[in-house]
Design a protein around this motif. Structure first.
Motif, PDB file in Angstrom:
ATOM      1  N   VAL A  31       0.932  -1.255  -0.097  1.00  0.00           N
ATOM      2  CA  VAL A  31      -0.268  -0.055   0.023  1.00  0.00           C
ATOM      3  C   VAL A  31       1.081   1.251  -0.171  1.00  0.00           C
ATOM      4  N   ILE A  32       1.895   1.176   0.694  1.00  0.00           N
ATOM      5  CA  ILE A  32       2.690   2.365   0.802  1.00  0.00           C
ATOM      6  C   ILE A  32       3.492   2.615  -0.245  1.00  0.00           C
ATOM      7  N   VAL A  34       5.129  11.579  -3.651  1.00  0.00           N
ATOM      8  CA  VAL A  34       5.527  12.235  -2.277  1.00  0.00           C
ATOM      9  C   VAL A  34       7.021  12.220  -2.018  1.00  0.00           C
ATOM     10  N   VAL A  35       7.255  13.608  -1.641  1.00  0.00           N
ATOM     11  CA  VAL A  35       8.886  13.765  -1.078  1.00  0.00           C
ATOM     12  C   VAL A  35       8.786  13.537   0.059  1.00  0.00           C
ATOM     13  N   GLY A  36       9.851  12.591   0.640  1.00  0.00           N
ATOM     14  CA  GLY A  36       9.798  12.275   2.096  1.00  0.00           C
ATOM     15  C   GLY A  36      10.079  10.822   2.237  1.00  0.00           C
ATOM     16  N   ALA A  39      -5.654  12.483  10.283  1.00  0.00           N
ATOM     17  CA  ALA A  39      -4.319  12.015  10.231  1.00  0.00           C
ATOM     18  C   ALA A  39      -3.263  12.944  10.718  1.00  0.00           C
ATOM     19  N   LEU A  40      -2.535  12.847  11.648  1.00  0.00           N
ATOM     20  CA  LEU A  40      -1.637  13.857  12.134  1.00  0.00           C
ATOM     21  C   LEU A  40       0.001  13.196  12.042  1.00  0.00           C
ATOM     22  N   TYR A  41       0.811  14.026  11.311  1.00  0.00           N
ATOM     23  CA  TYR A  41       2.196  13.780  10.845  1.00  0.00           C
ATOM     24  C   TYR A  41       2.938  14.755  11.380  1.00  0.00           C
ATOM     25  N   ARG A  68       6.377   9.769   6.186  1.00  0.00           N
ATOM     26  CA  ARG A  68       5.590  10.701   5.072  1.00  0.00           C
ATOM     27  C   ARG A  68       4.799  10.062   4.180  1.00  0.00           C
ATOM     28  N   ARG A  69       5.219   9.221   3.729  1.00  0.00           N
ATOM     29  CA  ARG A  69       4.653   8.220   2.601  1.00  0.00           C
ATOM     30  C   ARG A  69       3.216   7.725   3.303  1.00  0.00           C
ATOM     31  N   ALA A  70       3.469   6.935   4.398  1.00  0.00           N
ATOM     32  CA  ALA A  70       2.622   6.412   5.348  1.00  0.00           C
ATOM     33  C   ALA A  70       1.511   7.495   5.601  1.00  0.00           C
ATOM     34  N   PHE A  71       1.877   8.869   5.753  1.00  0.00           N
ATOM     35  CA  PHE A  71       0.922   9.827   6.174  1.00  0.00           C
ATOM     36  C   PHE A  71      -0.045  10.004   4.967  1.00  0.00           C
ATOM     37  N   GLU A  72       0.670  10.109   3.807  1.00  0.00           N
ATOM     38  CA  GLU A  72      -0.320  10.275   2.480  1.00  0.00           C
ATOM     39  C   GLU A  72      -1.443   9.152   2.292  1.00  0.00           C
TER      40      GLU A  72
END
Length: 350
Positions: free
Chosen positions: A301-302, A309-311, A332-334, A315-319
């Motif tokens: 999934v990630i 996504v840059v990161g 969702a909090l990052y 960060r990818r999980a957050f997206e």
């Protein structure tokens, strides 16, 4: 032609009204506030960042009463000057780490006294810094300064002044201010809490959110819509057999104000912060319940984010989580290790 550009004049321009409200002399008074803000933005002790809270006022008793502070310990004094401010903050900052204690600077008649005091530790009441927001218009003038992440400083003052200064140069406009990140997280995690208790749990989660946003480590939090099932991609993690619900404990504390219940709520707050500080995703729901922690998204999934996504992995999980906001997730909090913070929240429901 060589020239030196400094941000201090811009800071002075924004802080001068607060210095006047405190009754400080023009020039040196503004520089005292500027120096305090600059110092708070970059405190380190043996390489580790510190995030103290600083309060500036004229009278000790009126300051303590306004921010619900207790047990003041005055540590020194001197002529109001940049050197004295630096000495005060350097001496007190390590003592005020963790926000159980705050730094106090008292100014008057050309003198500056400094020390620390115990902040309001009531787990269901707003923090001492947030208490400035609730002061009436005729309250004694006070200024509060706090770190809200890596080199981001928040300032509250008389007349509803609420300023933010980014010293990192890396803030993203779409992320909003740190206070907006906090507000969105708190709104989501308490959205479906019964109304009589909602203000108290908002204060509880605000305290947790402040330490997450201003902490030295990264974090990733998902807030599940209480009416929904957790998405399948979050199945890998430590899920509690029963959601941890603090409602009964909070209600009993509000009714009886017992020491045991207060200590229990403080301990749960510490536990939640430690869980959030671990690797993976900590999961709450919109009724303020803890569901699980140390959760991870399946690699398949990630590897397929909705947009480029840059990161890093967090960060990818957050997206991926953001793709579920408005569906199974309320928010969702990052928070990255370098201080960037963002919260995506589902639109408010009518």
């Amino acid at each position: 032609m060589e020239s030196l550009l400094s941000f201090r004049p811009a800071l002075a321009d924004r802080l001068a009204p607060l210095a006047r409200a405190l009754g400080l002399e023009p020039g040196v008074g503004t520089e005292v506030l500027v120096e305090a803000v600059v110092q708070v933005s970059s405190f380190h002790e043996e390489g580790f960042p510190l995030a103290p809270v600083v309060f500036i006022g004229r009278g000790l008793e009126e300051l303590l009463q306004a921010v619900h502070g207790t047990h003041p310990v005055l540590l020194g004094s001197g002529v109001v000057s940049l050197e004295c401010v630096r000495l005060a903050l350097r001496s007190c900052a390590p003592l005020a780490e963790g926000r159980q204690w705050a730094i106090v600077l008292l100014v008057g008649e050309g003198q500056l006294q400094f020390g620390v005091f115990c902040t309001d530790r009531s787990p269901l009441r707003v923090t001492s810094f947030e208490a400035l927001r609730t002061l009436p218009a005729d309250a004694p003038p006070l200024v509060g300064i706090t770190s809200l992440g890596e080199r981001v400083v928040g300032v509250r003052g008389p007349g509803g002044a609420n300023l933010f200064f980014d010293f990192s140069g890396t803030a993203h406009l779409e992320s909003g201010s740190p206070m907006r990140v906090l507000a969105d997280f708190v709104e989501a995690v308490t959205r479906d809490v019964p109304e009589p208790l909602r203000p108290q749990l908002r204060a509880f989660y605000y305290r947790i959110g402040v330490e997450v946003v201003s902490g030295a480590h990264g974090a990733l939090v998902a807030v599940l819509d209480a009416r929904a099932q957790a998405p399948d991609f979050l199945s890998d993690g430590l899920w509690l057999a029963e959601p941890l619900d603090l409602t009964a404990l909070a209600l009993r504390y509000e009714a009886e104000h017992g020491e045991r219940d207060a200590l229990g709520l403080i301990a749960y707050g510490s536990l939640y912060r430690r869980m959030i500080g671990m690797d993976g995703i900590t999961v709450f729901d919109s009724r303020g319940r803890l569901l699980g922690y140390n959760c991870f998204i399946r690699q398949q999934v990630i590897g397929q984010p909705a947009r480029k996504v840059v990161g890093g992995a967090r960060r990818r999980a957050f997206e991926v989580l953001c793709g579920e906001v408005g569906h199974s997730l309320a928010a969702a909090l990052y928070r990255s290790r370098d201080g960037a913070a963002e919260c995506r929240r589902a639109p408010s429901q009518s």
